[in-house]
Design a protein around this motif. Structure first.
Motif, short mmCIF file in Angstrom:
data_model
loop_
_atom_site.label_atom_id
_atom_site.label_comp_id
_atom_site.label_asym_id
_atom_site.label_seq_id
_atom_site.Cartn_x
_atom_site.Cartn_y
_atom_site.Cartn_z
N SER A 81 0.86 -1.18 0.23
CA SER A 81 -0.13 0.11 -0.05
C SER A 81 0.90 1.38 0.01
O SER A 81 0.30 2.20 0.00
CB SER A 81 -0.91 0.08 1.12
OG SER A 81 -1.81 -0.90 0.88
N HIS A 106 -4.06 0.68 -3.16
CA HIS A 106 -4.30 0.59 -4.44
C HIS A 106 -3.80 -0.79 -5.19
O HIS A 106 -3.27 -1.59 -4.15
CB HIS A 106 -3.16 1.54 -5.18
CG HIS A 106 -1.99 1.36 -4.86
ND1 HIS A 106 -1.20 1.41 -3.75
CD2 HIS A 106 -1.11 0.49 -5.88
CE1 HIS A 106 -0.01 0.97 -3.93
NE2 HIS A 106 0.17 0.62 -5.01
N ASP A 108 -2.44 -2.90 -8.44
CA ASP A 108 -1.93 -2.79 -10.02
C ASP A 108 -2.14 -3.86 -10.70
O ASP A 108 -2.67 -3.49 -11.71
CB ASP A 108 -0.41 -2.39 -9.76
CG ASP A 108 -0.20 -1.18 -8.87
OD1 ASP A 108 -0.68 0.03 -9.53
OD2 ASP A 108 0.40 -1.18 -7.95
N GLY A 168 -10.68 -2.69 -8.09
CA GLY A 168 -10.22 -3.11 -6.93
C GLY A 168 -10.20 -4.87 -6.52
O GLY A 168 -9.39 -5.01 -5.70
N GLY A 171 -7.11 -4.95 -10.37
CA GLY A 171 -6.11 -3.97 -10.56
C GLY A 171 -6.17 -3.46 -11.96
O GLY A 171 -7.15 -3.37 -12.60
#
Length: 183
Positions: A81, A106, A108, A168, A171
Motif C-alpha cells: 500500500s 491501490h 496494480d 479493486g 487492478g
C-alpha cells in the motif's frame, strides 16, 4: 544475464520478518544494484518500513509486493500500500480472484497464484497458492519490461478482467499468463 539475489529477513531470529529486518534486506539488495525487488510478506503500516521503501525507490528500485492472504475484509497491507509500490493480487487457473486475497490502498496487477506448482527447498514439486506466489511472476515481467514507460508497457501486456478498466479486484489486469507454472 539476470541475477537473482535473496535477502533472508527471517533467518533464525524469532522476531524475523520484522520491519527492521525487511528494511535491512531492502538496503542490502539496493546496495547490490538490484533494480526490481519482490516482497512476499505483509504487515501493518510501519514508519521504518515506509522510509526504507522510499529510500529504495529514490535509488531507482521498483518494489513489487503481495497484498496478502487475509481476505478482502482485511485492512490494507504493507508494503503493497505504500506509494509507488506495485501491488499484486492472485488468480486461480480460471482467472478468478482468490477468495483469500487481501487488499491494498491501490491494486496494480493480478497474476497466477493458485493451481500451480513450485519446487520446495528439498527439490520436490509442491502445490502452492497465494499472493506471495503471484508477486515474483509480476516482478519478472517488470524486470523484462524495465526502462522508461514501465507502467504503459505492463498495461499493454495486462489482460483486463472483471469490470472494464482498473478495479479493486484485478487492478489494471492480469499479467504473466505466459509464465504460469505448469501443474
Amino acid at each position: 544475464v539476470q541475477r537473482v539475489l535473496v535477502a533472508d529477513v527471517y533467518g533464525s531470529d524469532p522476531a524475523g520478518g520484522n520491519a527492521l529486518a525487511v528494511a535491512k534486506g531492502l538496503d542490502w539488495l539496493v546496495g547490490k544494484g538490484v533494480k526490481v525487488v519482490s516482497v512476499s510478506l505483509v504487515g501493518p503500516p510501519n514508519p521504518l518500513l515506509a522510509r526504507a521503501v522510499k529510500a529504495a525507490q529514490d535509488k531507482g528500485a521498483v518494489i513489487v509486493a503481495a497484498v496478502g492472504n487475509d481476505g478482502p475484509a482485511a485492512p490494507p497491507s504493507y508494503p503493497a500500500s505504500y506509494p509507488g509500490v506495485i501491488a499484486v493480487t492472485a488468480v486461480d487457473g480460471r482467472n478468478r480472484a482468490l477468495i483469500e486475497a487481501g487488499r491494498a490502498l491501490h491494486l496494480d496487477y493480478a497474476a497466477p497464484g493458485a493451481d500451480i506448482a513450485a519446487t520446495n527447498a528439498a527439490g520436490r514439486r509442491v502445490k502452492v497458492r497465494g499472493t506471495s506466489f503471484a508477486t515474483p511472476l509480476v516482478a519478472s515481467r517488470v524486470a523484462l519490461k524495465w526502462g522508461a514507460n514501465l507502467g504503459p508497457k505492463l498495461d499493454a501486456e495486462a489482460i483486463d478482467l472483471g469490470a472494464r478498466g482498473p478495479d479493486g479486484t484485478y487492478g489494471r489486469g492480469l499479467l504473466c499468463t505466459i509464465c504460469r507454472p505448469a501443474r
